[in-house]
Design a protein around this motif. Structure first.
Motif, PDB file in Angstrom:
ATOM      1  N   ALA A 378       8.147  -6.304 -18.568  1.00  0.00           N
ATOM      2  CA  ALA A 378       6.806  -6.648 -18.083  1.00  0.00           C
ATOM      3  C   ALA A 378       6.895  -7.398 -16.761  1.00  0.00           C
ATOM      4  CB  ALA A 378       6.080  -7.487 -19.129  1.00  0.00           C
ATOM      5  N   LYS A 379       7.841  -8.365 -16.659  1.00  0.00           N
ATOM      6  CA  LYS A 379       7.996  -9.125 -15.414  1.00  0.00           C
ATOM      7  C   LYS A 379       8.493  -8.233 -14.283  1.00  0.00           C
ATOM      8  CE  LYS A 379       8.826 -13.572 -17.689  1.00  0.00           C
ATOM      9  NZ  LYS A 379       9.827 -14.637 -17.978  1.00  0.00           N
ATOM     10  N   ASN A 380       9.406  -7.323 -14.608  1.00  0.00           N
ATOM     11  CA  ASN A 380       9.911  -6.396 -13.581  1.00  0.00           C
ATOM     12  C   ASN A 380       8.781  -5.503 -13.057  1.00  0.00           C
ATOM     13  OD1 ASN A 380      12.508  -7.390 -13.792  1.00  0.00           O
ATOM     14  ND2 ASN A 380      13.179  -5.826 -15.265  1.00  0.00           N
ATOM     15  N   LEU A 381       7.922  -5.052 -13.977  1.00  0.00           N
ATOM     16  CA  LEU A 381       6.795  -4.205 -13.561  1.00  0.00           C
ATOM     17  C   LEU A 381       5.824  -4.999 -12.703  1.00  0.00           C
ATOM     18  CD1 LEU A 381       5.323  -1.512 -13.670  1.00  0.00           C
ATOM     19  CD2 LEU A 381       4.252  -2.227 -15.818  1.00  0.00           C
ATOM     20  N   PHE A 382       5.644  -6.289 -13.055  1.00  0.00           N
ATOM     21  CA  PHE A 382       4.773  -7.152 -12.255  1.00  0.00           C
ATOM     22  C   PHE A 382       5.269  -7.220 -10.820  1.00  0.00           C
ATOM     23  CE2 PHE A 382       1.439  -9.059 -14.608  1.00  0.00           C
ATOM     24  CZ  PHE A 382       0.821 -10.002 -13.787  1.00  0.00           C
ATOM     25  N   SER A 383       6.565  -7.430 -10.682  1.00  0.00           N
ATOM     26  CA  SER A 383       7.159  -7.506  -9.345  1.00  0.00           C
ATOM     27  C   SER A 383       7.006  -6.182  -8.607  1.00  0.00           C
ATOM     28  CB  SER A 383       8.649  -7.869  -9.454  1.00  0.00           C
ATOM     29  OG  SER A 383       8.812  -9.107 -10.090  1.00  0.00           O
ATOM     30  N   LYS A 384       7.204  -5.088  -9.320  1.00  0.00           N
ATOM     31  CA  LYS A 384       7.074  -3.756  -8.726  1.00  0.00           C
ATOM     32  C   LYS A 384       5.647  -3.520  -8.243  1.00  0.00           C
ATOM     33  CE  LYS A 384       7.992   1.106  -9.841  1.00  0.00           C
ATOM     34  NZ  LYS A 384       8.454   2.034 -10.918  1.00  0.00           N
ATOM     35  N   MET A 385       4.685  -3.971  -9.018  1.00  0.00           N
ATOM     36  CA  MET A 385       3.282  -3.808  -8.634  1.00  0.00           C
ATOM     37  C   MET A 385       3.001  -4.543  -7.328  1.00  0.00           C
ATOM     38  SD  MET A 385       1.617  -4.322 -12.444  1.00  0.00           S
ATOM     39  CE  MET A 385      -0.100  -4.367 -11.953  1.00  0.00           C
ATOM     40  N   GLU A 386       3.483  -5.751  -7.222  1.00  0.00           N
ATOM     41  CA  GLU A 386       3.261  -6.542  -6.014  1.00  0.00           C
ATOM     42  C   GLU A 386       3.937  -5.911  -4.802  1.00  0.00           C
ATOM     43  OE1 GLU A 386       4.820 -10.227  -7.396  1.00  0.00           O
ATOM     44  OE2 GLU A 386       2.851 -10.983  -8.094  1.00  0.00           O
ATOM     45  N   GLU A 387       5.153  -5.406  -5.011  1.00  0.00           N
ATOM     46  CA  GLU A 387       5.898  -4.787  -3.903  1.00  0.00           C
ATOM     47  C   GLU A 387       5.245  -3.493  -3.428  1.00  0.00           C
ATOM     48  OE1 GLU A 387       9.774  -4.247  -5.483  1.00  0.00           O
ATOM     49  OE2 GLU A 387      10.259  -6.400  -5.546  1.00  0.00           O
ATOM     50  N   SER A 388       4.620  -2.754  -4.366  1.00  0.00           N
ATOM     51  CA  SER A 388       4.015  -1.460  -4.008  1.00  0.00           C
ATOM     52  C   SER A 388       2.593  -1.593  -3.481  1.00  0.00           C
ATOM     53  CB  SER A 388       4.006  -0.540  -5.231  1.00  0.00           C
ATOM     54  OG  SER A 388       3.163  -1.071  -6.250  1.00  0.00           O
ATOM     55  N   GLY A 389       2.100  -2.828  -3.423  1.00  0.00           N
ATOM     56  CA  GLY A 389       0.734  -3.032  -2.920  1.00  0.00           C
ATOM     57  C   GLY A 389      -0.333  -2.891  -3.985  1.00  0.00           C
ATOM     58  N   LYS A 390       0.099  -2.668  -5.247  1.00  0.00           N
ATOM     59  CA  LYS A 390      -0.854  -2.586  -6.365  1.00  0.00           C
ATOM     60  C   LYS A 390      -0.942  -3.981  -6.985  1.00  0.00           C
ATOM     61  CE  LYS A 390      -1.156   1.992  -6.145  1.00  0.00           C
ATOM     62  NZ  LYS A 390      -0.166   2.262  -5.100  1.00  0.00           N
ATOM     63  N   GLU A 391      -1.673  -4.845  -6.344  1.00  0.00           N
ATOM     64  CA  GLU A 391      -1.737  -6.240  -6.766  1.00  0.00           C
ATOM     65  C   GLU A 391      -2.252  -6.368  -8.198  1.00  0.00           C
ATOM     66  OE1 GLU A 391      -0.870  -9.091  -5.378  1.00  0.00           O
ATOM     67  OE2 GLU A 391      -0.039  -8.119  -3.590  1.00  0.00           O
ATOM     68  N   PRO A 392      -1.571  -7.139  -9.044  1.00  0.00           N
ATOM     69  CA  PRO A 392      -2.057  -7.363 -10.415  1.00  0.00           C
ATOM     70  C   PRO A 392      -3.474  -7.940 -10.398  1.00  0.00           C
ATOM     71  CG  PRO A 392       0.187  -8.172 -10.163  1.00  0.00           C
ATOM     72  CD  PRO A 392      -0.293  -7.832  -8.781  1.00  0.00           C
ATOM     73  N   ASN A 393      -4.292  -7.485 -11.332  1.00  0.00           N
ATOM     74  CA  ASN A 393      -5.664  -7.988 -11.407  1.00  0.00           C
ATOM     75  C   ASN A 393      -5.866  -8.765 -12.699  1.00  0.00           C
ATOM     76  OD1 ASN A 393      -5.793  -5.991 -13.364  1.00  0.00           O
ATOM     77  ND2 ASN A 393      -7.061  -4.622 -12.160  1.00  0.00           N
ATOM     78  N   GLU A 394      -7.124  -9.039 -13.030  1.00  0.00           N
ATOM     79  CA  GLU A 394      -7.432  -9.835 -14.219  1.00  0.00           C
ATOM     80  C   GLU A 394      -6.897  -9.176 -15.493  1.00  0.00           C
ATOM     81  OE1 GLU A 394     -11.441 -11.502 -16.524  1.00  0.00           O
ATOM     82  OE2 GLU A 394     -11.556 -10.771 -14.457  1.00  0.00           O
ATOM     83  N   VAL A 395      -6.993  -7.849 -15.545  1.00  0.00           N
ATOM     84  CA  VAL A 395      -6.478  -7.116 -16.718  1.00  0.00           C
ATOM     85  C   VAL A 395      -4.981  -7.317 -16.858  1.00  0.00           C
ATOM     86  CG1 VAL A 395      -6.213  -4.831 -17.779  1.00  0.00           C
ATOM     87  CG2 VAL A 395      -8.330  -5.406 -16.571  1.00  0.00           C
ATOM     88  N   SER A 396      -4.271  -7.285 -15.734  1.00  0.00           N
ATOM     89  CA  SER A 396      -2.819  -7.448 -15.751  1.00  0.00           C
ATOM     90  C   SER A 396      -2.435  -8.815 -16.331  1.00  0.00           C
ATOM     91  CB  SER A 396      -2.268  -7.329 -14.320  1.00  0.00           C
ATOM     92  OG  SER A 396      -2.814  -6.217 -13.645  1.00  0.00           O
ATOM     93  N   TYR A 397      -3.098  -9.859 -15.842  1.00  0.00           N
ATOM     94  CA  TYR A 397      -2.762 -11.193 -16.309  1.00  0.00           C
ATOM     95  C   TYR A 397      -3.143 -11.383 -17.784  1.00  0.00           C
ATOM     96  CZ  TYR A 397      -1.652 -12.565 -11.544  1.00  0.00           C
ATOM     97  OH  TYR A 397      -1.069 -12.666 -10.298  1.00  0.00           O
ATOM     98  N   ASN A 398      -4.257 -10.777 -18.201  1.00  0.00           N
ATOM     99  CA  ASN A 398      -4.663 -10.878 -19.601  1.00  0.00           C
ATOM    100  C   ASN A 398      -3.635 -10.234 -20.536  1.00  0.00           C
ATOM    101  OD1 ASN A 398      -7.018 -12.350 -19.323  1.00  0.00           O
ATOM    102  ND2 ASN A 398      -8.297 -10.544 -19.024  1.00  0.00           N
ATOM    103  N   CYS A 399      -3.032  -9.150 -20.049  1.00  0.00           N
ATOM    104  CA  CYS A 399      -2.002  -8.482 -20.848  1.00  0.00           C
ATOM    105  C   CYS A 399      -0.854  -9.448 -21.137  1.00  0.00           C
ATOM    106  CB  CYS A 399      -1.447  -7.264 -20.085  1.00  0.00           C
ATOM    107  SG  CYS A 399      -2.451  -5.786 -20.275  1.00  0.00           S
ATOM    108  N   LEU A 400      -0.442 -10.144 -20.123  1.00  0.00           N
ATOM    109  CA  LEU A 400       0.684 -11.070 -20.287  1.00  0.00           C
ATOM    110  C   LEU A 400       0.306 -12.260 -21.156  1.00  0.00           C
ATOM    111  CD1 LEU A 400       2.328 -11.202 -16.737  1.00  0.00           C
ATOM    112  CD2 LEU A 400       3.190 -10.092 -18.793  1.00  0.00           C
ATOM    113  N   LEU A 401      -0.900 -12.795 -20.922  1.00  0.00           N
ATOM    114  CA  LEU A 401      -1.316 -13.986 -21.653  1.00  0.00           C
ATOM    115  C   LEU A 401      -1.524 -13.690 -23.145  1.00  0.00           C
ATOM    116  CD1 LEU A 401      -3.862 -15.485 -19.100  1.00  0.00           C
ATOM    117  CD2 LEU A 401      -1.638 -16.441 -19.728  1.00  0.00           C
ATOM    118  N   ASN A 402      -2.029 -12.500 -23.433  1.00  0.00           N
ATOM    119  CA  ASN A 402      -2.341 -12.177 -24.836  1.00  0.00           C
ATOM    120  C   ASN A 402      -1.158 -11.582 -25.588  1.00  0.00           C
ATOM    121  OD1 ASN A 402      -4.980 -13.073 -24.526  1.00  0.00           O
ATOM    122  ND2 ASN A 402      -5.653 -11.083 -23.713  1.00  0.00           N
TER     123      ASN A 402
END
Length: 402
Positions: A378-402
């Protein structure tokens, strides 16, 4: 020309200005749209000790109505009643039509009512038609009550408008109106039924919709448009199982659903979990569209059947329709729901090669990692999203928190 002719009548022809000539001139100015001239000649007529006849008032009102002069028509209607003349039967209804075009119906109706100008059946029909367009259930009730109190007959058009406005507002009084129509043996056309069912869908008025369909079954026969409209009623109320149940009724009536209906039924069958029905329906469609394929993919998702989802995806590709990111994301979601992260990762990699991945793609995969408690992935995918310009949004953070 009118003014020139008026001057020559006495000077050259020696004809005195009698009340008939006055009324002819006033009618001409009213038809031409000159209210100030009508007033001027009316005053001149009174100075010569003439008064407008009922015919003269009628001609003025007719001319002003032609030009859309609402206030002027009201003025001369009041004068007519003050002089004990009967207002022309056509004029009140036509005045309300003109007022409807300028959104002044309720204002004009109030003024007519204050001056005790009677509402004949045609005028009531115009008022209720305006109510059905808005729709305004409160005003419709007031008009209906006034008409019944005055023993004014409700026309077929008035009944139709009442049904429309009450159907749109989900007013139970519509059932009584429908019963009155049936008792009076007034016709209810298929087009009116479809219109009413559409309004019932928006107001979630299930009971009226079913009563209308019951009436159709008794008096004529069902058709594709009526079945489609009834399906819409059930779908708007999220009663997808009832929408699907109509399929057997359609076949029993000897009706062959069209492509659009099959598409709707496939979607509804997925929504209520009848995935076998969705598969059966798909076989009936000669040339499925992208929405049909999407329904089949979602059906596979409900059954957690990854192989079937990919089979549908393959069918889509073989139909010479390139899957878009929405369809591919659907398949990724099926993989995640079934817990098959490996196939989800493989499909996401293919989407990346085709430049079809988006934030929904990554959020869906992220949800799969979180369900598996794979925090590293999950953390690796987060980093990949940021690097590819697909910035994590509210849904992304909720996935991690829940």
């Amino acid at each position: 020309v009118l003014e020139d002719f008026w001057g020559r009548i006495t000077k050259e022809l020696g004809i005195p200005h009698g009340w008939l000539l006055y009324e002819a001139a006033i009618a001409g100015y009213a038809a031409a749209g000159y209210p100030e001239k009508v007033e001027e000649f009316n005053l001149a007529m009174q100075k010569d000790n003439f008064r407008l006849s009922a015919r003269g008032y009628s001609l003025i009102i007719k001319g002003f109505l032609k030009n859309g002069f609402v206030d002027e028509v009201l003025q001369y209607m009041v004068e007519m009643t003050q002089r004990s003349h009967a207002i022309p039967s056509f004029s009140v209804a036509q005045l309300l039509r003109v007022a409807s075009e300028t959104k002044r119906v309720q204002e004009v109706h109030k003024k007519l009512k204050e001056r005790a100008i009677p509402m004949l059946p045609e005028a009531i029909a115009v008022l209720l038609e305006d109510c059905s367009r808005v729709p305004d259930g409160k005003f419709a009730h007031a008009i209906e009550q006034d008409a019944r109190a005055a023993n004014t007959e409700l026309t077929a058009s008035s009944y139709e408008s009442l049904l429309k406005v009450y159907a749109a507002s989900g007013d139970g009084h519509a059932l009584q109106i429908l019963k009155e129509i049936q008792n009076a043996n007034l016709p209810i056309s298929d087009s009116l039924c479809v219109s009413l069912l559409t309004r019932c869908a928006e107001s979630k008025f299930i009971r009226l919709a079913e009563e209308i369909v019951c009436h159709v079954r008794k008096t004529s026969k069902m058709s594709i448009p009526i079945y489609s409209s009834l399906m819409k009623v059930y779908a708007y109320s999220k009663m997808y199982h009832k929408a699907c149940d109509l399929y057997d009724d359609i076949l029993a009536d000897g009706i062959e659903p069209d492509g659009m209906m099959y598409g709707c039924l496939m979607k509804f069958s997925v929504e209520c979990g009848r995935t076998q029905l969705s598969q059966k329906l798909s076989e009936k469609v000669s040339v499925p569209d992208i929405q049909n394929y999407m329904s089949l993919i979602r059906a596979a998702g409900r059954d957690r059947d990854v192989d079937r989802a990919f089979a549908v995806l393959q069918q889509l590709r073989e139909s010479n329709v390139a899957p878009d990111s929405i369809a591919l994301n659907c398949v990724v979601d099926v993989c995640v729901k079934a817990g098959n992260i490996q196939r989800a990762e493989k499909l996401v990699a293919e989407m990346e090669d085709l430049k079809l991945e988006d934030i929904i793609t990554y959020n869906t995969l992220l949800k799969g990692y979180c369900q598996k408690h794979d925090s590293k992935a999950a953390k690796n995918l987060f980093s990949k999203m940021e690097e590819s310009g697909k910035e994590p949004n509210e849904v992304s953070y909720n996935c991690l928190l829940n």
